[in-house]
Design a protein around this motif. Structure first.
Motif, PDB file in Angstrom:
ATOM      1  N   PRO A  65       0.791  -1.081  -0.082  1.00 15.32           N
ATOM      2  CA  PRO A  65      -0.012  -0.037   0.009  1.00 15.32           C
ATOM      3  C   PRO A  65       0.921   1.393   0.057  1.00 15.32           C
ATOM      4  O   PRO A  65       0.445   2.256  -0.579  1.00 15.32           O
ATOM      5  N   ARG A  87      -8.680   6.483  -8.775  1.00 13.86           N
ATOM      6  CA  ARG A  87      -9.385   6.038  -7.373  1.00 13.86           C
ATOM      7  C   ARG A  87      -8.648   5.010  -6.647  1.00 13.86           C
ATOM      8  O   ARG A  87      -8.024   4.164  -7.586  1.00 13.86           O
ATOM      9  N   PRO A  89      -7.543   2.795  -2.679  1.00  9.73           N
ATOM     10  CA  PRO A  89      -8.190   1.780  -1.900  1.00  9.73           C
ATOM     11  C   PRO A  89      -9.214   2.390  -1.046  1.00  9.73           C
ATOM     12  O   PRO A  89      -9.974   1.686  -0.384  1.00  9.73           O
ATOM     13  N   ASP A  90      -9.088   3.789  -0.696  1.00 12.92           N
ATOM     14  CA  ASP A  90      -9.916   4.315   0.252  1.00 12.92           C
ATOM     15  C   ASP A  90     -11.229   5.190  -0.224  1.00 12.92           C
ATOM     16  O   ASP A  90     -11.899   5.655   0.487  1.00 12.92           O
ATOM     17  N   ASP A  91     -11.340   5.284  -1.724  1.00 15.06           N
ATOM     18  CA  ASP A  91     -12.115   6.189  -2.302  1.00 15.06           C
ATOM     19  C   ASP A  91     -13.671   5.410  -2.355  1.00 15.06           C
ATOM     20  O   ASP A  91     -13.638   4.073  -2.528  1.00 15.06           O
ATOM     21  N   THR A  92     -14.521   5.995  -2.176  1.00 19.97           N
ATOM     22  CA  THR A  92     -15.888   5.405  -2.401  1.00 19.97           C
ATOM     23  C   THR A  92     -16.815   6.121  -3.442  1.00 19.97           C
ATOM     24  O   THR A  92     -17.623   5.728  -3.795  1.00 19.97           O
ATOM     25  N   ASN A 102      -8.308   2.339 -11.312  1.00 22.43           N
ATOM     26  CA  ASN A 102      -8.094   2.082 -10.291  1.00 22.43           C
ATOM     27  C   ASN A 102      -6.753   1.398  -9.569  1.00 22.43           C
ATOM     28  O   ASN A 102      -5.961   0.648 -10.123  1.00 22.43           O
ATOM     29  N   LEU A 105      -7.604  -0.691  -5.241  1.00 25.11           N
ATOM     30  CA  LEU A 105      -8.816  -1.255  -4.865  1.00 25.11           C
ATOM     31  C   LEU A 105      -9.303  -2.699  -5.354  1.00 25.11           C
ATOM     32  O   LEU A 105      -9.640  -2.736  -6.488  1.00 25.11           O
ATOM     33  N   ALA A 109     -13.064  -6.267  -1.990  1.00 18.25           N
ATOM     34  CA  ALA A 109     -13.011  -4.929  -0.890  1.00 18.25           C
ATOM     35  C   ALA A 109     -14.129  -4.266  -1.634  1.00 18.25           C
ATOM     36  O   ALA A 109     -14.999  -3.696  -0.810  1.00 18.25           O
ATOM     37  N   GLU A 110     -14.128  -3.932  -2.846  1.00 18.07           N
ATOM     38  CA  GLU A 110     -15.173  -3.044  -3.412  1.00 18.07           C
ATOM     39  C   GLU A 110     -16.492  -3.478  -3.243  1.00 18.07           C
ATOM     40  O   GLU A 110     -17.323  -2.859  -2.967  1.00 18.07           O
ATOM     41  N   ALA A 113     -17.519  -3.484   0.318  1.00 13.35           N
ATOM     42  CA  ALA A 113     -17.922  -2.078   0.775  1.00 13.35           C
ATOM     43  C   ALA A 113     -19.409  -1.820   0.126  1.00 13.35           C
ATOM     44  O   ALA A 113     -20.135  -1.092   0.939  1.00 13.35           O
TER      45      ALA A 113
END
Length: 202
Positions: A65, A87, A89-92, A102, A105, A109-110, A113
């Motif tokens: 990371p 985007r 790993p912490d983007d929504t 990407n 992410l 995990a996507e 979420a």
């Protein structure tokens, strides 16, 4: 353009099959850390739109990371042919641009979420479980669009790429490493797609 590349380009132009309108390219952080990797990526993005794509998604699988910020910086400097949505790993916020990137992410995990988000709405009484459908889940994803063609270089694995979105995608694996990926390799993938009869799970 070399003679063989020109031949492949003519084959593509004369082919009866429809080219992919959404192409996804799956690469690894190690691919992008090699010399010239981002120049190869810039060329590949141009080829994508040159040969019929309306959208290109680039997915970078990341083991460390700590490299995410530096990779994002390099993407922002990229000489891309169209606007990009990047985007991590912490983007929504959903990605919405002709080029969607990407960085780190993972598909699991996507999806997790999106399920957590829906569970929170159910718990709050904002939506009933019977109202949850495929479209409801897709709307909560960061990368909601489904690719027509997924290209993976170097190895025959998807590296946790878009497990929901790519369920009906055509997969193309090449043993050509990313640093050696050329126009002819991209055209071979597109021609292979045009030669296939898509079944969408049927």
């Amino acid at each position: 353009m070399g003679l063989y590349d020109a031949y492949l380009s003519v084959r593509h132009r004369l082919h009866d099959g429809t080219p992919p309108t959404h192409v996804a390219i799956v690469i690894t952080e190690r691919d992008l850390l090699a010399d010239g990797a981002f120049e190869t990526l810039a060329s590949t993005l141009r080829w994508g739109f040159e040969y019929g794509a309306e959208r290109v998604t680039v997915s970078v699988s990341v083991l460390d990371p700590a490299v995410v910020p530096s990779l994002v910086r390099e993407f922002r400097r990229l000489d891309a042919p169209h606007p990009m949505s990047i985007r991590g790993p912490d983007d929504t916020e959903p990605a919405d641009a002709p080029i969607r990137v990407n960085v780190g992410l993972g598909g699991k995990a996507e999806f997790a979420a999106a399920v957590r988000d829906l569970a929170g709405d159910v718990d709050a009484g904002e939506i009933g479980p019977e109202e949850i459908h495929e479209e409801t889940i897709a709307d909560r994803l960061v990368f909601p669009a489904e690719p027509d063609l997924v290209i993976k270089t170097g190895a025959e694995r998807l590296s946790d790429f878009a497990i929901w979105q790519s369920v009906y995608a055509e997969l193309y694996f090449t043993d050509v490493n990313w640093r050696d990926f050329r126009r002819r390799d991209y055209l071979r993938a597109v021609l292979d797609f045009q030669d296939r009869q898509r079944r969408f799970g049927r």
